[in-house]
Design an enzyme around this catalytic site. Sequence first.
Site, PDB file in Angstrom:
ATOM      1  N   ARG A   1       0.820  -1.215   0.000  1.00 40.63           N
ATOM      2  CA  ARG A   1       0.000   0.000   0.000  1.00 40.63           C
ATOM      3  C   ARG A   1       0.852   1.262   0.000  1.00 40.63           C
ATOM      4  O   ARG A   1       0.476   2.269  -0.612  1.00 40.63           O
ATOM      5  CB  ARG A   1      -0.947  -0.028   1.200  1.00 40.63           C
ATOM      6  CG  ARG A   1      -2.078  -1.050   1.044  1.00 40.63           C
ATOM      7  CD  ARG A   1      -2.723  -1.386   2.383  1.00 40.63           C
ATOM      8  NE  ARG A   1      -3.935  -2.200   2.232  1.00 40.63           N
ATOM      9  CZ  ARG A   1      -3.939  -3.515   2.005  1.00 40.63           C
ATOM     10  NH1 ARG A   1      -2.789  -4.181   1.905  1.00 40.63           N
ATOM     11  NH2 ARG A   1      -5.077  -4.167   1.889  1.00 40.63           N
TER      12      ARG A   1
ATOM     13  N   GLY B   1      -1.545 -11.135  -5.483  1.00 43.00           N
ATOM     14  CA  GLY B   1      -2.980 -10.883  -5.538  1.00 43.00           C
ATOM     15  C   GLY B   1      -3.351  -9.529  -4.972  1.00 43.00           C
ATOM     16  O   GLY B   1      -4.231  -8.831  -5.491  1.00 43.00           O
TER      17      GLY B   1
ATOM     18  N   ASP C   1      -4.139 -15.389   7.074  1.00 41.55           N
ATOM     19  CA  ASP C   1      -2.891 -15.856   6.464  1.00 41.55           C
ATOM     20  C   ASP C   1      -2.114 -16.810   7.370  1.00 41.55           C
ATOM     21  O   ASP C   1      -1.141 -17.429   6.926  1.00 41.55           O
ATOM     22  CB  ASP C   1      -1.989 -14.670   6.115  1.00 41.55           C
ATOM     23  CG  ASP C   1      -2.471 -13.932   4.879  1.00 41.55           C
ATOM     24  OD1 ASP C   1      -3.161 -14.546   4.050  1.00 41.55           O
ATOM     25  OD2 ASP C   1      -2.171 -12.736   4.759  1.00 41.55           O
TER      26      ASP C   1
END
Length: 442
Positions: free
Chosen positions: A30, A102, A323
Amino acid sequence: MNIPRLRVAPQKKPLRGRIFVPGDKSISHRAVLLGTLADGVSIIRNWLPAGDTLATLEVVRALGVLIEVDEKETWAWDLRIEGRGLNGLSAPSGPLNCKNAGTSMRLLAGIMAGQAFPVVIDGSEQLRKRPMRRISDPLAQMGALIESQDGRAPLHITPAKLHGINYEMAVASAQVKSAILLAGLYAAGETSVYQPGPARDHTERMLAAMGVPLESDGSWITLPAERPLSLKPLDLTVPGDISSAAFPLVAAAIIPHSEITLVNIGANETRTGLLDMLQAMGAQFSLQNERETGGETAVDLLVRFDELHAADVSGDMVVRGIDEFPIMAVAATQAAGTSTVSDAGELRVKEVDRISVLAGELRKMNVPIDEKEDGFTVHGPLRLHGATVDSHDDHRLAMSLAVAGLAADSPTWIENAQCAHDSFPAFVEAMQSLGANMKWEE
């Protein structure tokens, strides 16, 4: 050329020491994408130069953004990003290649939906198998023109005028939420996203630091119609990734008499599901020296070995630790009783079907793991057997199997373990510094 395998031998001595882990992968993605859209120069310290984040870096460079790199460590870079503003990106000369990332593809789709030039976003064969309708459908509701291959990459995006929407996510997803909010920066009117449970909020924290007046009541996140036309540059030190810290953390929790300290770990409450899982299993750890960096909480994490017991995991805890389930399963093999995971169907559409592949590889090590459509059940405690296992090119599975190998009764060889570099460069070296019995072999 011979591809090295990772050899892991039974760990006879406790793990000891103090280590840093690489910067947070989600924040690193990000920081590059949003730094690109800022008006001015962003400074990002302790940035993670792993396979997935490097793909994001190269994609941004292909859009005409100048990024200077200071390689402080092989696993920690400082970046100077010359932002181009919301409307200053350049049309790339070819498809944008997200490789295996992704996060990069989904967030990038939100940004590209608002550009004045057409673009193709593509990636590896592995990434082409991952579902993209979860972002292309809401973006289409905003007016975006996106063509895909039956809901999968490559994504062909044509310039379009976007408008704000109120979008209710069926399942909480940070990537979906982020894609919509990023497209909302280019949309006329107000954009609101409803999340039915907790999801990572790194995008919202970063946008707020850049001067975007987001509003939230805990469920609805709103980007108001009246907002600045430019984003302030970032000045950010990326905290250590708790998803990477998970592997040495669990290793110390299951190897007798171990005690380690993980330094400068991100403790954003939307990411600490594994800590809650381990706490429910009786693991001994403490959070120390809490501080804040760029709106994110960081701590030092002290972990000691203790006997574990089984736990049932479902609901919000799943989203906050999605995760970490491969390594949670390894912890469960050493816990007394039957541990059950539910509400984790998202695991089937990660880099691989993590439920199926995880179960298959752990069975090779004598783990009686039962698959469910939305999770799995592990019966413990178990004496693990060494075996030859395969990562299936899934970085989190590779590192989880390495930790399992430390608790096995004979050596374990992990094929295709180099993919660990996708999120944790120098994973083996970091574990070796704690005394872990693992090394690369030709």
